[in-house]
Design an enzyme around this catalytic site. Sequence first.
Site, PDB file in Angstrom:
ATOM      1  N   GLU A   1       0.806  -1.206   0.000  1.00 39.45           N
ATOM      2  CA  GLU A   1       0.000   0.000   0.000  1.00 39.45           C
ATOM      3  C   GLU A   1       0.852   1.274   0.000  1.00 39.45           C
ATOM      4  OE1 GLU A   1      -2.991   0.161  -0.483  1.00 39.45           O
ATOM      5  OE2 GLU A   1      -3.600   2.164   0.131  1.00 39.45           O
ATOM      6  N   ASP A   2       1.880   1.272   0.807  1.00 36.39           N
ATOM      7  CA  ASP A   2       2.592   2.535   1.053  1.00 36.39           C
ATOM      8  C   ASP A   2       3.941   2.669   0.357  1.00 36.39           C
ATOM      9  OD1 ASP A   2       0.493   3.131   2.646  1.00 36.39           O
ATOM     10  OD2 ASP A   2       1.486   2.672   4.533  1.00 36.39           O
TER      11      ASP A   2
END
Length: 731
Positions: free
Chosen positions: A78-79
């Site tokens: 996600e990051d």
Amino acid sequence: MKYYQIEDLLDVIKKSGKSYEQEKIMAAYQLANDAHQGQCRVSGEPYISHPVAVAMILVNLGMDSECIQAALLHDVVEDTDIPLEAIEKKFGKDVALLVNGVTKLGKISYTSREEQQAENVRKMLIAMAQDVRVIIIKLADRLHNMRTISVMPEQKRRDKALETMEVYAPLAHRLGIRAVKEELEDISLRYLDPVAYQEIERMLELKRGDRQAFLEKIKSKIRDRLASEYKEIYIDGRVKSVYGIYRKMYIQGKSFEEIFDIYAVRIIVDSVFECYNILGIIHDLFRPIPNRFKDYISTPKPNMYQSLHTTVIDKEAIPFEVQIRTWDMHHTAEYGIAAHWKYKAGISGKDKLEERLAWIRQLIENQKEADDVEDIVRSIKSDIAPEEVYVFTPKGDVISLPTGATVIDFAYAIHTAVGNRMVGAKIDGRMVALDTPVHTGQIIEVITTNSKDHAPSRDWLKIVKTTQARNKIRNWYKKERREENIEQGRSELDKEFRRNMITLPENKMNEFLLSVAKRQHFDTVNDFLAAIGYGGVLLSKIMPRIKEEFVKQYRTAPPAADELPEINARPPKKGKGTSSGVIVEGLDSCLVKFARCCNPLPGDEIIGFVTRGFGVSIHKKDCQNVVNSINDPNNAERWIHAEWAMESAKKEHFKSTIEILTDDRIGVLADISIAFSSMRINISSLMARELKPGNNMVTVTFMVSDIDQLNFIINNLSKIPGVVSVARSAQ
Ligand code: MN
């Protein structure tokens, strides 16, 4: 805020005494640490602290190596710019699936809207049914985020607290992970009702000194009494969670003094026999409070919780609860579904895990049947609420229902037929109204009838509390009115087919309908028709697909026109009708010809073309020649508005051409010409050619007065055996 480092995780792993795949866990840490390099949490500590803390929570819950790896990697996809494929390659499919599941759950955007929330819960449940570890990792993720939420702005704290209270804590409860559930609730309450939270804390605080002493005294008294029979017995004491007290005070309206289980002493033994034996001793040692004994061993809670509970008082007159259970029950109570990994690793096949997942599947099933969003919200709200009541059948079977459920819910929980035939009910031997809510411990008897005329009342839909009962009542109405629904569906479908010129001989039609029904996921044509009838299937939505399929299967040439427009019922505009039956805009009287390319008929939408010297030529508006020419700047202004003068048109006759696709049945051609003469239609030309072995195309040109007559002809021709399709000619 504590900055967790890899050493802390390794320490927890060591203390767990379980063997973990340390190398893989280290590799996951390395990857996550590199990927999150330079990222910080809102509190300012390095980002890696968060995944490490989540992994630590999971070790404490006893989760397996794959979960720990996935926890360390859970924010990487996600990051950071590391793709899921890279994780799969390095850590295997299972870890990648877990990471993906957690990432997806994180992407679901929450809003305060009720149905949105319900939809999210549903997604979570589905994800959980696939691999419940995804939810356990997500719960650990949420738990750490809640523990560190004080750095967030006020609004965000409240939003997250509400979401945690409504979604995550009930999930933890349902999975039986008590420790996580209670901590999530207590943290959330601190932000949702800070005043009450502090009040309860203060009340507990005031007595803190006495509290520990009190618990110690009780424990040693029990220990002394049991010493002769039980040498090494485990006795533990706890104080009720803040939120647990809050519920009793603010939701059930009790005073602090009226809460009997603020103090609880827990006795853990090896066998069920010992549980009951010790219960007897406890009741001898202290004075039991009436009606406070609960046997969750013979009647476990839906989340599989088992224990004996009794409330007793000693000379101090402070009531306290004694919980007696086996170690097995204790592990389940503390870790719930996670106990499956913590204590049962290596045991495969069906076990309690399957039973636990059963309710999740049931919940998802119920939601599939639910008709609208409101139902889903209601079912989530009522099915996931932690409170349950337990009632008995006259034979002593236990039925668990959500709080507020009525005798009707009870009847449907026993069996659909019992609900459908219900005419009355008795609670503990007394007749009651059907909307009476049931309470734990009651014995309920359903009175049924065998009368064929009996029907469940529609009003019950407003009374019942369970989704199960509501759906069963609905289904009854759906089924009972089936004939009516099929009839309605058939007439709607016929109308649409006529409008779209979908005509086939009967046997072909049945075949085609079955294929359409199957495509819409129905087993039979009647099911499909019934669904149209009660509005479960919207014809307007599926007609384009059906038509496409029809053309693909039965027409070798493209259709004549997309759709035959409705007959233009508007009265003719001012202007004189011409002998041709057509009114041309701005021209009172002019020579009108009908274009040979499209042979327009009264009822068709038409347009005129001003020819050089030969008057106005009338085309169908959707004629290919019109479409091609109208955009040509040289011709554009020669196209003029035209419409049918309805009165005079009837008297006229117009040339029309149709194409009939047939199979090679001998005599089909003769039948077609007989059909024309019996309809008193003069054929001007008839031509047949073979398309491919087994199929012939018959092109017939004849004179008709209008489009209604043409449709009548097409309809009749379609019924001739051997005729596959009939369509108006494109040219
Ligand atoms: Mn996270």
